[in-house]
Scaffold this motif. Structure first.
Motif, PDB file in Angstrom:
ATOM      1  N   ILE A 230       0.831  -1.199   0.000  1.00 47.69           N
ATOM      2  CA  ILE A 230       0.000   0.000   0.000  1.00 47.69           C
ATOM      3  C   ILE A 230       0.869   1.254   0.000  1.00 47.69           C
ATOM      4  CG2 ILE A 230      -0.236   0.389   2.487  1.00 47.69           C
ATOM      5  CD1 ILE A 230      -3.201   0.347   0.086  1.00 47.69           C
ATOM      6  N   GLY A 231       2.085   1.122   0.521  1.00 48.50           N
ATOM      7  CA  GLY A 231       2.996   2.264   0.592  1.00 48.50           C
ATOM      8  C   GLY A 231       3.469   2.748  -0.762  1.00 48.50           C
ATOM      9  N   ARG A 232       3.228   1.968  -1.836  1.00 50.22           N
ATOM     10  CA  ARG A 232       3.671   2.379  -3.171  1.00 50.22           C
ATOM     11  C   ARG A 232       2.710   3.357  -3.836  1.00 50.22           C
ATOM     12  NH1 ARG A 232       4.677  -3.356  -4.199  1.00 50.22           N
ATOM     13  NH2 ARG A 232       3.231  -3.269  -5.963  1.00 50.22           N
ATOM     14  N   LEU A 233       1.549   3.614  -3.196  1.00 53.40           N
ATOM     15  CA  LEU A 233       0.553   4.509  -3.796  1.00 53.40           C
ATOM     16  C   LEU A 233       0.927   5.955  -3.480  1.00 53.40           C
ATOM     17  CD1 LEU A 233      -2.686   2.512  -2.875  1.00 53.40           C
ATOM     18  CD2 LEU A 233      -1.237   2.311  -4.898  1.00 53.40           C
ATOM     19  N   SER A 234       1.940   6.425  -4.168  1.00 53.32           N
ATOM     20  CA  SER A 234       2.527   7.725  -3.826  1.00 53.32           C
ATOM     21  C   SER A 234       1.598   8.892  -4.125  1.00 53.32           C
ATOM     22  CB  SER A 234       3.844   7.897  -4.595  1.00 53.32           C
ATOM     23  OG  SER A 234       3.620   7.815  -6.002  1.00 53.32           O
ATOM     24  N   ARG A 235       0.586   8.700  -4.966  1.00 53.38           N
ATOM     25  CA  ARG A 235      -0.334   9.797  -5.294  1.00 53.38           C
ATOM     26  C   ARG A 235      -1.638   9.730  -4.505  1.00 53.38           C
ATOM     27  NH1 ARG A 235       0.134  10.546 -11.921  1.00 53.38           N
ATOM     28  NH2 ARG A 235       2.409  10.736 -11.978  1.00 53.38           N
ATOM     29  N   LEU A 236      -1.742   8.747  -3.638  1.00 52.22           N
ATOM     30  CA  LEU A 236      -2.986   8.550  -2.889  1.00 52.22           C
ATOM     31  C   LEU A 236      -3.224   9.733  -1.938  1.00 52.22           C
ATOM     32  CD1 LEU A 236      -5.175   6.297  -2.662  1.00 52.22           C
ATOM     33  CD2 LEU A 236      -4.009   5.552  -0.578  1.00 52.22           C
ATOM     34  N   THR A 237      -4.444  10.308  -2.025  1.00 53.64           N
ATOM     35  CA  THR A 237      -4.810  11.402  -1.123  1.00 53.64           C
ATOM     36  C   THR A 237      -5.837  10.967  -0.083  1.00 53.64           C
ATOM     37  OG1 THR A 237      -6.560  12.158  -2.636  1.00 53.64           O
ATOM     38  CG2 THR A 237      -4.358  13.142  -2.883  1.00 53.64           C
ATOM     39  N   ASN A 238      -6.620   9.943  -0.391  1.00 56.96           N
ATOM     40  CA  ASN A 238      -7.662   9.486   0.545  1.00 56.96           C
ATOM     41  C   ASN A 238      -7.631   7.968   0.627  1.00 56.96           C
ATOM     42  OD1 ASN A 238      -9.929   9.388   2.228  1.00 56.96           O
ATOM     43  ND2 ASN A 238     -11.320   9.244   0.490  1.00 56.96           N
ATOM     44  N   LEU A 239      -7.407   7.443   1.837  1.00 58.67           N
ATOM     45  CA  LEU A 239      -7.423   5.996   2.087  1.00 58.67           C
ATOM     46  C   LEU A 239      -8.492   5.707   3.132  1.00 58.67           C
ATOM     47  CD1 LEU A 239      -6.303   3.096   1.950  1.00 58.67           C
ATOM     48  CD2 LEU A 239      -4.626   3.766   3.681  1.00 58.67           C
ATOM     49  N   ASP A 240      -9.533   4.977   2.746  1.00 56.00           N
ATOM     50  CA  ASP A 240     -10.616   4.643   3.672  1.00 56.00           C
ATOM     51  C   ASP A 240     -10.897   3.152   3.592  1.00 56.00           C
ATOM     52  OD1 ASP A 240     -12.876   4.343   5.201  1.00 56.00           O
ATOM     53  OD2 ASP A 240     -13.931   6.062   4.366  1.00 56.00           O
ATOM     54  N   VAL A 241     -10.446   2.414   4.618  1.00 56.64           N
ATOM     55  CA  VAL A 241     -10.746   0.984   4.739  1.00 56.64           C
ATOM     56  C   VAL A 241     -11.477   0.750   6.057  1.00 56.64           C
ATOM     57  CG1 VAL A 241      -8.870   0.178   3.263  1.00 56.64           C
ATOM     58  CG2 VAL A 241      -8.443   0.585   5.689  1.00 56.64           C
ATOM     59  N   SER A 242     -12.274   1.692   6.492  1.00 54.26           N
ATOM     60  CA  SER A 242     -12.971   1.616   7.775  1.00 54.26           C
ATOM     61  C   SER A 242     -14.065   0.558   7.750  1.00 54.26           C
ATOM     62  CB  SER A 242     -13.580   2.976   8.120  1.00 54.26           C
ATOM     63  OG  SER A 242     -14.508   3.374   7.120  1.00 54.26           O
ATOM     64  N   CYS A 243     -14.475   0.160   8.942  1.00 54.93           N
ATOM     65  CA  CYS A 243     -15.613  -0.753   9.119  1.00 54.93           C
ATOM     66  C   CYS A 243     -15.412  -2.066   8.376  1.00 54.93           C
ATOM     67  CB  CYS A 243     -16.926  -0.086   8.694  1.00 54.93           C
ATOM     68  SG  CYS A 243     -17.308   1.435   9.587  1.00 54.93           S
ATOM     69  N   ASN A 244     -14.300  -2.704   8.615  1.00 54.59           N
ATOM     70  CA  ASN A 244     -14.025  -4.018   8.061  1.00 54.59           C
ATOM     71  C   ASN A 244     -13.537  -4.926   9.186  1.00 54.59           C
ATOM     72  OD1 ASN A 244     -14.322  -4.058   4.981  1.00 54.59           O
ATOM     73  ND2 ASN A 244     -13.182  -2.151   5.280  1.00 54.59           N
ATOM     74  N   GLY A 245     -12.919  -6.043   8.808  1.00 53.78           N
ATOM     75  CA  GLY A 245     -12.360  -6.951   9.800  1.00 53.78           C
ATOM     76  C   GLY A 245     -10.854  -7.023   9.717  1.00 53.78           C
ATOM     77  N   LEU A 246     -10.246  -5.949   9.300  1.00 50.02           N
ATOM     78  CA  LEU A 246      -8.793  -5.918   9.169  1.00 50.02           C
ATOM     79  C   LEU A 246      -8.132  -6.037  10.535  1.00 50.02           C
ATOM     80  CD1 LEU A 246      -8.610  -3.081   6.502  1.00 50.02           C
ATOM     81  CD2 LEU A 246      -8.127  -5.509   6.112  1.00 50.02           C
ATOM     82  N   SER A 247      -6.978  -6.667  10.571  1.00 53.43           N
ATOM     83  CA  SER A 247      -6.313  -6.929  11.855  1.00 53.43           C
ATOM     84  C   SER A 247      -4.812  -6.785  11.693  1.00 53.43           C
ATOM     85  CB  SER A 247      -6.678  -8.332  12.346  1.00 53.43           C
ATOM     86  OG  SER A 247      -6.307  -9.310  11.386  1.00 53.43           O
ATOM     87  N   GLY A 248      -4.119  -7.103  12.781  1.00 55.14           N
ATOM     88  CA  GLY A 248      -2.676  -6.998  12.761  1.00 55.14           C
ATOM     89  C   GLY A 248      -2.222  -5.558  12.911  1.00 55.14           C
ATOM     90  N   PRO A 249      -0.941  -5.308  12.714  1.00 54.94           N
ATOM     91  CA  PRO A 249      -0.431  -3.940  12.869  1.00 54.94           C
ATOM     92  C   PRO A 249      -0.772  -3.076  11.658  1.00 54.94           C
ATOM     93  CG  PRO A 249       1.339  -5.392  12.221  1.00 54.94           C
ATOM     94  CD  PRO A 249       0.132  -6.284  12.429  1.00 54.94           C
ATOM     95  N   ILE A 250      -0.845  -1.771  11.878  1.00 56.93           N
ATOM     96  CA  ILE A 250      -0.915  -0.840  10.762  1.00 56.93           C
ATOM     97  C   ILE A 250       0.448  -0.867  10.075  1.00 56.93           C
ATOM     98  CG2 ILE A 250      -1.187   1.582  10.124  1.00 56.93           C
ATOM     99  CD1 ILE A 250      -3.023   1.881  12.547  1.00 56.93           C
ATOM    100  N   PRO A 251       0.495  -1.117   8.764  1.00 59.49           N
ATOM    101  CA  PRO A 251       1.805  -1.326   8.122  1.00 59.49           C
ATOM    102  C   PRO A 251       2.692  -0.084   8.220  1.00 59.49           C
ATOM    103  CG  PRO A 251       0.077  -1.064   6.480  1.00 59.49           C
ATOM    104  CD  PRO A 251      -0.604  -1.202   7.798  1.00 59.49           C
ATOM    105  N   SER A 252       3.955  -0.300   8.433  1.00 54.76           N
ATOM    106  CA  SER A 252       4.893   0.814   8.536  1.00 54.76           C
ATOM    107  C   SER A 252       5.017   1.555   7.220  1.00 54.76           C
ATOM    108  CB  SER A 252       6.262   0.296   8.983  1.00 54.76           C
ATOM    109  OG  SER A 252       6.749  -0.676   8.061  1.00 54.76           O
ATOM    110  N   SER A 253       4.736   0.853   6.109  1.00 52.06           N
ATOM    111  CA  SER A 253       4.852   1.491   4.794  1.00 52.06           C
ATOM    112  C   SER A 253       3.830   2.590   4.593  1.00 52.06           C
ATOM    113  CB  SER A 253       4.691   0.440   3.683  1.00 52.06           C
ATOM    114  OG  SER A 253       3.389  -0.136   3.729  1.00 52.06           O
TER     115      SER A 253
END
Length: 988
Positions: A230-253
Motif C-alpha cells: 500500500i505504501g507504493r501509492l505515492s499519489r494517494l490522497t484518501n485511504l478509507d478501509v474503515s468498518c471491516n475486519g482488518l487486523s494486525g499492525p498498521i503497516p509501517s509502509s
C-alpha cells in the motif's frame, strides 16, 4: 373517390414530417418509447425537428451534428436500460443518474465503442455487472453506485486500458474483490464501499495502482492485514478501509504515502503500536484509527504533522498526549476518548489552531483544563467526562460563545463556575455533574437561550435557583439534585413548557410548589425529595398528562393527598416522610403502595396495620386474644369451605347442564369442557404472570391444551376486578375472531362468576423469552431464530393490515411469542390489545401505558396517542434479542436498556461486539441484515419505522438467495437520539 384524395395528401405530409428527422433522432424516439416519463422531461423530443441536438439532455458535435451526450439525471425516468442508445455511433457520454432504470445491464453495451463516460448511479439496476464493459476501449468513467447489482466484480475489468474512475459503492455485490483490479494502472478513483462482499483480503496487487488518488473500501468485509505494498501509492490522497475486519499492525509502509490527506482506519481490529515514522506524510490532515485495539503511546511524529483531525478513540493507547499536538495550526478536531491516556493536556492546546471539537472522555487525564481551548473562538464541543481534571473551570470558557455542547461530568473540578459560562447563547447541553463545584447558579443563565439539557447534580452549588431559569423556553431536562440549593422553587419555572424532567432532590429548598404547575404539559418526571418544602400538594399535579414519576418524600407537606393524583399513570410514587393526613386515595390504598406513604402519622388507609395504634399493654393483650380467636375461626372456616368445594365439584360433574352455558367454543372441540377443571392442579402449572397462572392439561383423548386461569379479584378492589374483566374480554373478543397460522388458537373459554378460564392450543417449546434467555439459549441456532422472527412478523402483519378493524397488540415481547413442536412461532397474550376504531387516520388515545419494560416505545413518554408503530418498536427489540442473545433489561447495561446498548456499541465498537457469540459465523451476513431491520424498527420517531408488511418483506428478502441491500449509513437509525442521554462517552 373524392374523399380518398385528401386522406392520401395527409398521409404524404405526415410521412414527410417523419422523414425530416435524421436517423439518430429516430433512435432517440425509440429510447423515449422504452422509458416512462411522468414528469414530461422528454416532451420536446418530437418528430417535427430535423435533428435532436436541441432536445432536452441531448448534446451534439458542433460540426458533424452527431449526438455525443445523453445527460438526463434526476429526471424521474423509469423502465429498462434503453439499448437504442448504443446505436448512436458518436455517443461518448451517458448520464441517467438518480432515475428508476430497473433492468439488468445488457451484454451488448460494449457496442457503444466510443463511450468514455457512463453514470447510471442511484437507479434500480439488478443482476450481474456485464463482463463485456471492459471491451469499451476508451471508457474513462464508470459509476454504478446505489443500485441492486449482485454477483462478482468481473475479473475482465482488469483489461481496462484508460479507466480512471470506477464507482460500485452501495450495491449487493457478494463475490470477492478481484486482484485483477490492480492491473488498471490508469485508475485514479476506486470506490467499492458498502457491498456485502465475501470475506477477502486486500490484494497486494493494489499496490500497482500508481495513479490512484482515492481508495474507498469501507464496509467491504475485508479481513487480514493491509499489505505493505500500500505504501507504493505515492499519489494517494484518501485511504478509507474503515468498518471491516482488518487486523494486525498498521503497516509501517503507510508512512510512505507522501500525498495522503485523509486516512480512515476506524472500526477494524488493528492491534500493536502505531508506526513511529510519520515525517514523510507532510500532507496528512485527517487520521482516524478509532475503534480498534491499538496499544502503546501516540507517536510524537504523528502529532507534528499539519493535522486537521485526529481520531484515535476507543483503543488501548497509554501514556501522555504529545505536546506537539498543540502546534498543529490546522487542527479543528481531536478525539481520543475511551483510551488509557494520562497526564495533563498541553497548556497551549487550542492557542495555535481553530479547535472545534475536543473529546477526551474516559481516560485518566488530570490537572487543569487548558485556558486556551477557545483562544480563536471556534470551540463547539468540549467533552471531558470521566477523567480526573481538577481546579477551576477556566474563566476564558465563559467567553467562548461558539460552544454548543459541554460535558465535564465526573471529574474533580472545584470552585465557582464563571458567570458567563452559565449564559453561553448556543450551548444546548451543559453537563457539570459529579464534581466539587460551588457557588451560585448565575442569573446570567437567562442568556442560554438554546439550552435544552442542564445537569448540575452532585456538586456543592448553593443559594437560590435564579428566577431567570424561567426564560429558558427550550429546556427539556433539569437535574440539580444533591447540592445545597436554598430558597423557593422559582415561580417562573412553570413557564418551561418543554420541560420533561425536573429533579431537585436532596437540597434545602423551602416554600411551596409553584402555582400553575399544570402548565408543564410535557413533564414526565418530578423529583423534589428530601428538601424543606411545605404547604399542601397541589391538585394541579393530577392534571399533568404524561407524568409517570413523582417523588415528594422527605419534606414537610401537609394536608390531604389530592384525589386528582388518581388521574396519573405512575410508574413510581413516593409521598413518604411528610406531614400528610386524612385518607389515602382508593387507587393507592393497596399493599403495593405501602412504602409510598410511610412516615405520615396522620394518614390512614384500608391496609391492616397502617393506621397508628393507641393504648397500653393491657389493650395489646386483648388484641392478641382477639387475633387468636379470629385466626382459629378462620382455620375452621377454610376447612369448611374446602369441604364444600369438594362436594360442589362432585355435584357439578353430576349436573353438567348447570354450567355448560358458561362455556363458549371458537373451534370444533375434540374434548369435553368438563375435563378441563380436573387438570388444574399445582403440579401442572407451566407458567405464571401478572394476569394469572397457565396450566398444562392432558385430556382423556390424549390431546394437550394450555389453560390460563385469571387471578380472582376481591370485591373491595374494584380496579383489580375491572382490569381482570377487561383482560378477559379483550382476549376473547380478539382471539375469538382471528384465524392465522402465527396467532395462537383460543379453543374455548369459561366466564362464570367464580371461574375465568382461557383454553389455548399447547405450545410444547414454551416462549421465545424462556428458551432464548434460559439455560438452552445458546442452543437456539440462527436459522431457527430467523424463522421465529419471520413467523412473528407475519402474525403482527396480519393484525395490523388484514384485520378489520386493525388490532394493536400493545405487549409484543419475547415471552409472548410461543413456539410449537417445530419451533414455529405464534403471537399470544392479547389481554391489553386494542382494536383501532378508524383505519389509517392516525393514532388513537390509549387509556394507559401498556407493554413491558425494555419494549415500550419512546413516544409513550410524551403522548397517549399511539398506534401500531408501538408494536413495531417492540418487535424491533425482539429482533435485537434474537441477534444479541441479550435480555431487554440487563444489569450489564447499567442505566441503559438493550436498544441504547446496541446503538452505543455499534457506534463505538462495531457489529461484532453486539452479535451473540453462540451464533455461527457462517450466517453473519444474514444476521447483520436482520440487525439492520431491527434498527429500522426501533427508530425513535414512529413515522420512520417501516410497516409490519414492509418488515415481513424485508425479512423474506434477507433470507432469500437474492440478498437485499445492506442499510446505508443514514439508514442505521439516527443515533443522535441517544447522543446526550447516555453516560457512555460522547461518541454515543
Amino acid at each position: 373517390m373524392t374523399t380518398m384524395v385528401p386522406l392520401l395528401m395527409l398521409f404524404l405530409s405526415l410521412h414527410s414530417l417523419v422523414l425530416s428527422l435524421n436517423q439518430e433522432g429516430l433512435y432517440l424516439q425509440q429510447v423515449k418509447l422504452q422509458l416512462s416519463d411522468p414528469a414530461g422531461v422528454l416532451s420536446d423530443w418530437n418528430y417535427r425537428d430535423d435533428t435532436p441536438c436541441n432536445w432536452t439532455g441531448v448534446k451534439c458535435h458542433p460540426l458533424t451534428r452527431s449526438v455525443t451526450s445523453v445527460i438526463l439525471p434526476n429526471a424521474g425516468l423509469a423502465g429498462p436500460f434503453p439499448t437504442f442508445l448504443c446505436r448512436l455511433p458518436s455517443l461518448s457520454t451517458i448520464s441517467l443518474a438518480n432515475n428508476s432504470i430497473n433492468s439488468s445491464l445488457p451484454l451488448n453495451m460494449s457496442t457503444c465503442q466510443n463511450l468514455t463516460h457512463v453514470d447510471l448511479s442511484q437507479n434500480l439496476l439488478v443482476g450481474p455487472i456485464p463482463y463485456t464493459l471492459s471491451d469499451i476501449p476508451n471508457l474513462n468513467f464508470l459509476n454504478l453506485n446505489g443500485n441492486n447489482l449482485s454477483g462478482d466484480i468481473p475479473v475482465s475489468f482488469g483489461h481496462f486500458q484508460r479507466l480512471e474512475t470506477l464507482i460500485l459503492t452501495d450495491n449487493l455485490l457478494d463475490g470477492t474483490i478481484p486482484a485483477a483490479l490492480g492491473n488498471i494502472t490508469s485508475l485514479k478513483r476506486l470506490e467499492l464501499a458498502y457491498n456485502p462482499f465475501a470475506p477477502s483480503r486486500l490484494a497486494p496487487e493494489f499496490g500497482n495502482l500508481s495513479n490512484l488518488e482515492n481508495l474507498w473500501l469501507s464496509n467491504c468485509c475485508l479481513v487480514g492485514q493491509i499489505p505493505e505494498s500500500i505504501g507504493r501509492l505515492s499519489r494517494l490522497t484518501n485511504l478509507d478501509v474503515s468498518c471491516n475486519g482488518l487486523s494486525g499492525p498498521i503497516p509501517s509502509s503507510i508512512s510512505q504515502l507522501t500525498s495522503v490527506v485523509q486516512i480512515e482506519l476506524f472500526n477494524n481490529s488493528f492491534s500493536s503500536k502505531l508506526p513511529a515514522r510519520w515525517s514523510n506524510m507532510t500532507a496528512l490532515k485527517r487520521f482516524d484509527a478509532s475503534m480498534n485495539e491499538l496499544v502503546g503511546t501516540i507517536p510524537d511524529e504523528l502529532c507534528e504533522l499539519p493535522l486537521e483531525s485526529l481520531n484515535l478513540c476507543n483503543n488501548q493507547l497509554e501514556g501522555f498526549l504529545p505536546q506537539s499536538i498543540a502546534r498543529s495550526p490546522n487542527l479543528y478536531e481531536l478525539k481520543l476518548f475511551f483510551n488509557r491516556l494520562r497526564g495533563t493536556l498541553p497548556i497551549e492546546l487550542g492557542k495555535n489552531s481553530r479547535l472545534q471539537v475536543l473529546d477526551m472522555s474516559e481516560n485518566q487525564f488530570s490537572g487543569d483544563i487548558p485556558a486556551n481551548l477557545c483562544e480563536n473562538g471556534a470551540l463547539e464541543e468540549l467533552i471531558l467526562i470521566y477523567n480526573s481534571f481538577s481546579g477551576n473551570i477556566p474563566g476564558s470558557l465563559g467567553k467562548c460563545r461558539s460552544l454548543r455542547r459541554v460535558r465535564l461530568r465526573s471529574n474533580r473540578l472545584s470552585g465557582e463556575v464563571p458567570a458567563g459560562f452559565w449564559g453561553l447563547p448556543h450551548v444546548y447541553l451543559l453537563d457539570l455533574r459529579e464534581n466539587s463545584l460551588s457557588g451560585h447558579v448565575s442569573n446570567m443563565i437567562s442568556g442560554a437561550s438554546n439550552l435544552s439539557v442542564l445537569y448540575i447534580s452532585k456538586n456543592h452549588f448553593s443559594g437560590p435557583i435564579p428566577n431567570e431559569i424561567g426564560s429558558l423556553v427550550n429546556l427539556v431536562e433539569f437535574y440539580g439534585s444533591n447540592n445545597e440549593l436554598t430558597g423557593q422553587i422559582p415561580a417562573t419555572i412553570v413557564h418551561l413548557c418543554q420541560l420533561g424532567s425536573l429533579d431537585l432532590s436532596n437540597n434545602e429548598l423551602s416554600g411551596e410548589i409553584p402555582v400553575g404547575i399544570q402548565s408543564l404539559k410535557q413533564l414526565n418526571e418530578l423529583n423534589l425529595a428530601n428538601n424543606k418544602l411545605t404547604g399542601e400538594i397541589p391538585d394541579e399535579i393530577g392534571s399533568l398528562p404524561v407524568l409517570n414519576y413523582l417523588d415528594l418524600s422527605g419534606n414537610y407537606f401537609s394536608g390531604k393527598i389530592p384525589l386528582a393524583l388518581q388521574n396519573l399513570k405512575l410508574n413510581m410514587l413516593n409521598l413518604s416522610n411528610n406531614h400528610l393526613s386524612g385518607d389515602i386515595p382508593p387507587l393507592y390504598a393497596k399493599q403495593v403502595y405501602w412504602d409510598s406513604f410511610l412516615g405520615n402519622p396522620g394518614l390512614c388507609g384500608d391496609l391492616v396495620g397502617f393506621c397508628p395504634r393507641k393504648g397500653g399493654s393491657k389493650n395489646q393483650v386483648y388484641l392478641w386474644i382477639l387475633r387468636s380467636i379470629f385466626v382459629l375461626a378462620g382455620v375452621v372456616f377454610v376447612v369448611g369451605v374446602v369441604w364444600f368445594l369438594l362436594k360442589y365439584r362432585h355435584f357439578k360433574k353430576t349436573k353438567k347442564g348447570i354450567t355448560i352455558s358458561k362455556w363458549r367454543s371458537f373451534h370444533k372441540l375434540g374434548f369435553s369442557e368438563f375435563e378441563i377443571a380436573d387438570c388444574l392442579n399445582e403440579d401442572s402449572v407451566i407458567g405464571s404472570g401478572a394476569s394469572g397462572k397457565v396450566y398444562k392439561a392432558v385430556l382423556s383423548n390424549g390431546e394437550i391444551v394450555a389453560v390460563k386461569k385469571l387471578w380472582g379479584g376481591s370485591k373491595k378492589d374494584d380496579t383489580s376486578v375491572d382490569s381482570e374483566r377487561d383482560a378477559f374480554e379483550v382476549e376473547v373478543e380478539t382471539l375469538g375472531k382471528i384465524r392465522h397460522k402465527n396467532i395462537v388458537k383460543l379453543w374455548c373459554c369459561c366466564n362464570s362468576e367464580d371461574c375465568k378460564l382461557l383454553v389455548y392450543e399447547y405450545m410444547p417449546n414454551g416462549s421465545l423469552g424462556d428458551l432464548l434467555h434460559g439455560s438452552k439459549g445458546g442452543w437456539l441456532d440462527w436459522p431457527t431464530r430467523f424463522r421465529i422472527a419471520l413467523d412473528a412478523a407475519e402474525g403482527l402483519s396480519y393484525l395490523h393490515h388484514d384485520c378489520v378493524p386493525p388490532i394493536v397488540h400493545r405487549d409484543v415481547k419475547s415471552n409472548n411469542i410461543l413456539l410449537d413442536g417445530e419451533f414455529g412461532a405464534r403471537i399470544s397474550d392479547f389481554g391489553v390489545a386494542k382494536m383501532l376504531k378508524t383505519v389509517n387516520k392516525g393514532a388513537e388515545p390509549m387509556s394507559a401505558i401498556a407493554g413491558s419494560c425494555g419494549y415500550i416505545a419512546p413516544e409513550y413518554a410524551y403522548t397517549p396517542r399511539v398506534n401500531e408503530k408501538s408494536d413495531i418498536y417492540s418487535f424491533g427489540v425482539v429482533i435485537l434479542e434474537l441477534v444479541t442473545g441479550r435480555r431487554p433489561i440487563d444489569p450489564d447495561f447499567g442505566e441503559q436498556d438493550l436498544v441504547a446498548w446496541v446503538c452505543t456499541s455499534l457506534d463505538q465498537k462495531g457489529v461484532d461486539h453486539v452479535l451473540d457469540a453462540n451464533l455461527e459465523s457462517t450466517f453473519k451476513e444474514q444476521i447483520c441484515r436482520a440487525l439492520n431491520i431491527g434498527l429500522l424498527c426501533i427508530s425513535p420517531h414512529p413515522a420512520n419505522r417501516p410497516s409490519m408488511r414492509r418488515v415481513v418483506k424485508m425479512l423474506q428478502e434477507a433470507g432469500a438467495d437474492n440478498k437485499p441491500k445492506i442499510a446505508k449509513k443514514d439508514e442505521k437509525l439516527s443515533l443522535s437520539y441517544y447522543e446526550d442521554t447516555s453516560d457512555q462517552g460522547s461518541s454515543v
